[in-house]
Design a protein around this motif. Structure first.
Motif, PDB file in Angstrom:
ATOM      1  N   GLU A 188       0.807  -1.324   0.116  1.00 39.48           N
ATOM      2  CA  GLU A 188      -0.054  -0.108  -0.081  1.00 39.48           C
ATOM      3  C   GLU A 188       0.894   1.298  -0.019  1.00 39.48           C
ATOM      4  O   GLU A 188       0.578   2.094  -0.598  1.00 39.48           O
TER       5      GLU A 188
ATOM      6  N   LYS B 171      -6.001   7.063  -4.587  1.00 40.52           N
ATOM      7  CA  LYS B 171      -5.576   7.208  -3.086  1.00 40.52           C
ATOM      8  C   LYS B 171      -6.617   8.316  -2.973  1.00 40.52           C
ATOM      9  O   LYS B 171      -6.671   9.428  -3.872  1.00 40.52           O
TER      10      LYS B 171
ATOM     11  N   ASP C 129      -6.202  10.211   4.660  1.00 45.47           N
ATOM     12  CA  ASP C 129      -6.113   9.207   3.573  1.00 45.47           C
ATOM     13  C   ASP C 129      -7.896   8.732   3.886  1.00 45.47           C
ATOM     14  O   ASP C 129      -8.147   8.084   4.998  1.00 45.47           O
TER      15      ASP C 129
ATOM     16  N   THR D  69      -9.509   6.523   1.535  1.00 40.32           N
ATOM     17  CA  THR D  69      -9.827   5.701   0.635  1.00 40.32           C
ATOM     18  C   THR D  69     -10.751   4.657   1.177  1.00 40.32           C
ATOM     19  O   THR D  69     -11.683   4.174   0.604  1.00 40.32           O
ATOM     20  N   ARG D  70     -10.257   3.963   2.162  1.00 36.53           N
ATOM     21  CA  ARG D  70     -11.030   2.855   2.893  1.00 36.53           C
ATOM     22  C   ARG D  70     -12.532   3.464   2.985  1.00 36.53           C
ATOM     23  O   ARG D  70     -13.626   2.700   2.668  1.00 36.53           O
ATOM     24  N   SER D  71     -12.809   4.722   3.529  1.00 32.98           N
ATOM     25  CA  SER D  71     -14.031   5.411   3.738  1.00 32.98           C
ATOM     26  C   SER D  71     -14.883   5.269   2.729  1.00 32.98           C
ATOM     27  O   SER D  71     -16.085   4.618   2.250  1.00 32.98           O
TER      28      SER D  71
ATOM     29  N   LEU E 295     -14.309   3.450  -0.270  1.00 34.81           N
ATOM     30  CA  LEU E 295     -14.827   2.065  -0.788  1.00 34.81           C
ATOM     31  C   LEU E 295     -15.754   1.388  -0.019  1.00 34.81           C
ATOM     32  O   LEU E 295     -16.717   0.711  -0.418  1.00 34.81           O
ATOM     33  N   LEU E 296     -15.764   1.743   1.367  1.00 36.90           N
ATOM     34  CA  LEU E 296     -16.836   1.324   2.286  1.00 36.90           C
ATOM     35  C   LEU E 296     -18.364   1.830   1.936  1.00 36.90           C
ATOM     36  O   LEU E 296     -19.243   1.121   1.698  1.00 36.90           O
TER      37      LEU E 296
ATOM     38  N   GLU F 285      -9.042 -11.513   3.191  1.00 35.32           N
ATOM     39  CA  GLU F 285      -8.253 -11.130   2.357  1.00 35.32           C
ATOM     40  C   GLU F 285      -7.645 -12.274   1.459  1.00 35.32           C
ATOM     41  O   GLU F 285      -7.520 -12.237   0.179  1.00 35.32           O
TER      42      GLU F 285
END
Length: 141
Positions: A3, A46, A55, A57-59, A61-62, A101
């Motif tokens: 990452e 990103k 960052d 990104t995860r938020s 994607l969720l 994963e």
């Protein structure tokens, strides 16, 4: 690619306070549907907060997963989601993420291998998603 290494070469998307996403590569505002398309195209990206550079990104994607789960045929059952939630704060939380994963990666590798083998049998015509679904249903215990 790790990452950290991906972050250096990843496409940068900025999220502004008005919740708009700005793609710095194309110099245009984009939607969650556009970000989903980047994911489908295996594009590295990103998402960062425009002010704090945090960052996000995860938020994002969720959010995409939530939209997908809300509209149509959900991938995850309520029981499965409840079980995942139970792992938060549990001693096995870190292992659960790694386990999921690695299993998804393994599933993708099997699917890719089968697609390659089907090309050899059936030429360039690949199985349609319905055919994969029938095949996988036959494989479950």
């Amino acid at each position: 690619m790790t990452e950290a290494a991906a972050g250096a070469s990843a496409r940068l998307i900025k999220k502004y306070p008005n919740r708009r996403l700005y793609d710095t590569q194309t110099s245009t505002y984009i939607t969650l549907a556009d970000v989903k398309q980047l994911v489908l195209e295996n594009e590295l990206f990103k998402v960062v907060d425009a002010k704090s550079s945090e960052d996000l990104t995860r938020s994002i994607l969720l959010q995409i997963i939530l939209e997908e789960e809300s509209g149509g045929m959900p991938m995850f059952s309520s029981t499965m989601l409840a079980q995942v939630i139970r792992f938060y704060g549990h001693a096995m939380q870190g292992m659960m993420g790694t386990y999921l994963e690695k299993n998804i990666q393994g599933f993708m590798e099997i699917q890719e291998r089968m697609a390659d083998q089907s090309k050899g049998l059936y030429g360039t015509n690949q199985f349609a998603p319905e055919a994969w679904s029938q095949f996988m249903t036959a494989q479950t215990p």
